[in-house]
Design a protein around this motif. Sequence first.
Motif, short mmCIF file in Angstrom:
data_model
loop_
_atom_site.label_atom_id
_atom_site.label_comp_id
_atom_site.label_asym_id
_atom_site.label_seq_id
_atom_site.Cartn_x
_atom_site.Cartn_y
_atom_site.Cartn_z
N PRO A 187 -21.29 -16.50 53.83
CA PRO A 187 -21.05 -15.25 54.54
C PRO A 187 -20.28 -15.47 55.84
O PRO A 187 -20.57 -16.41 56.60
N ARG A 190 -17.37 -13.04 52.01
CA ARG A 190 -17.86 -14.37 51.65
C ARG A 190 -16.65 -15.28 51.42
O ARG A 190 -15.79 -14.98 50.58
N TYR A 245 -22.15 -0.72 53.24
CA TYR A 245 -22.39 -2.11 53.62
C TYR A 245 -21.18 -2.95 53.20
O TYR A 245 -20.70 -2.85 52.05
N ILE A 246 -20.68 -3.78 54.11
CA ILE A 246 -19.51 -4.61 53.83
C ILE A 246 -19.84 -6.06 54.18
O ILE A 246 -20.28 -6.36 55.29
N GLU A 247 -19.61 -6.93 53.22
CA GLU A 247 -19.88 -8.35 53.43
C GLU A 247 -18.65 -9.14 52.99
O GLU A 247 -17.99 -8.79 52.01
N ASP A 294 -18.49 -13.31 59.28
CA ASP A 294 -18.49 -12.05 60.03
C ASP A 294 -17.27 -11.23 59.60
O ASP A 294 -16.12 -11.67 59.77
N PRO A 295 -17.47 -10.03 59.04
CA PRO A 295 -16.33 -9.21 58.60
C PRO A 295 -15.35 -8.87 59.71
O PRO A 295 -14.18 -8.60 59.44
N ARG A 324 -29.00 -8.71 57.53
CA ARG A 324 -28.08 -8.96 56.41
C ARG A 324 -26.78 -9.53 56.96
O ARG A 324 -26.31 -9.11 58.03
N GLY A 365 -23.75 -9.02 56.89
CA GLY A 365 -22.62 -8.10 56.74
C GLY A 365 -22.70 -7.05 57.81
O GLY A 365 -23.50 -7.13 58.75
N PHE A 423 -22.65 -7.75 62.32
CA PHE A 423 -22.98 -8.91 61.49
C PHE A 423 -24.34 -9.48 61.89
O PHE A 423 -24.62 -9.72 63.06
#
Length: 378
Positions: free
Chosen positions: A365, A360, A356-358, A367-368, A260, A262, A250
Motif C-alpha cells: 500500500p 498498491r 475508498y481509494i487505495e 499513500d494515494p 485502512r 487508503g 491515508f
Amino acid sequence: MSLRAGLLCLLIGAGTAMAQSPAPADAARAAAARLAKATQGLDAAETARDRVKALSEAIRAFEDGLAAMREGLRRASIREQTLTRELAARETEIARLLGVLQSIGDQRRPALLLHPAGPTGTARAGMILADVTPALNTRVDELRAKLEEVSTLRRLQDSARETLQQGLEGVQAARTQLSQAVADRDPLPRRFTEDPVKTALLIASSETLEGFASGLSEIAVDEAEGSLPDIAHRKGKLALPVQGRLLRGFMGSDAAGIKRPGIIVATRPRALVTTPAAATIRYHGPLLDYGNVMILEPRAGLLFVVAGLDVVYGDTGQVLPAGSPIGLMGGADPGIGEILTQSGEGTGADRTETLYIEVRENNVPTDPSAWFSIAKDG
C-alpha cells in the motif's frame, strides 16, 4: 430532458442564480462550455464508444455546473442571513432614523423658518440641518441598498428552483444514456480473459484485500505480454476518479477505530467515477466488506483499488482509455427542497456518499496522495 436544455439551464444559472458570486458563476460558465462541447461530441458520435466518451464528459459538466449552482446558492444564503441579522440588530436605530425623516418631511415650511432664538437661532438650526442631512441621506441609501440586496437574494434563490430541476433532469438523462451506450459499445481490447471458477475460489479464500490482490494473476487466462505505457511522469498529478473532497487520509482511523491503507473521498449521490489513466480492469464486483470494487492496473505492478460504487461498468480483462466511466456512486439525487436547505448548511452537507481509494505498488500500500492531486475542499 435533453442535453441541450440542460446546457441552457447551466447558462441561466451562471447568469442569474450566481450573479452575486463571481467564482461560482465562472465555474458554471466553464461547465456550460464543457457541456456544449460534449453535446457537439454527441452529435458527431458515430459509435457507441464515442457516445460513452461524450456522455461521460457531459455528466462531469453537469456535475460541475450543479456544484457551482449549489456553491452560489450557499453564498447567497449566507449573505442573506448576514444582512437579515444586521438589519434586525439595527431595528431600533432604523426606526429612529425613519422617525426623524418623517418628522422632517411633515414640517410645514413656515414652521421651519421660526426658531425661539430668533433669526440667529433659525440660521444656526439651518446650518446644523444642512450638516446632518447628507449623513442621513447616506445612511438611508445604505439601508435601501441592503434591503434591495436581501430582496434580490431571495428572488434569486426562488428562481433557482426551476434551474436546479432542469439540471437534475439533464444529468439523470445523461446517466441513463451512458448506461445504454456502455451496453451498446463494441467490445474493448482485452489483455486477458477471466476464469470465473478461479475468481470465485480466490474471493472465497481471501480474508483481506492484500490477499486478494496478491492472487489476481491467478484468475487471468491467455494474458497478453507487455504493459500499458508508463505513467510515472504523471505521479502526483492524476485527477481523482470522482469529484469530491478528502474525508479521511491515508491510514486514518474511522469511527470504529479501524485504519485502512487508503483514503476516503466524500462525494455526491450518483456521482460518476472514471479511470484516472488508461488501465486494465483486473477485477470488478463485490469484495469482502468493501462493497462493489473496481481494481485497475495502469501498468505492471501498480494497482488502483476503487471501492464503494453502486454501479460498475466494464468487464474484467478489458483495457480502458483514460477518463472512461467505471461506475456510479450510490444514493439518490436530492430533491430541490433538500438542495436549497443544504445551501445554508455549509460546504460538504450534500456529499453523503463515500469512495475508498487505495494504491498498491508491487502489492505494498502507498499513500494515494503520492499519485493523485488531492484538494481537501475539492
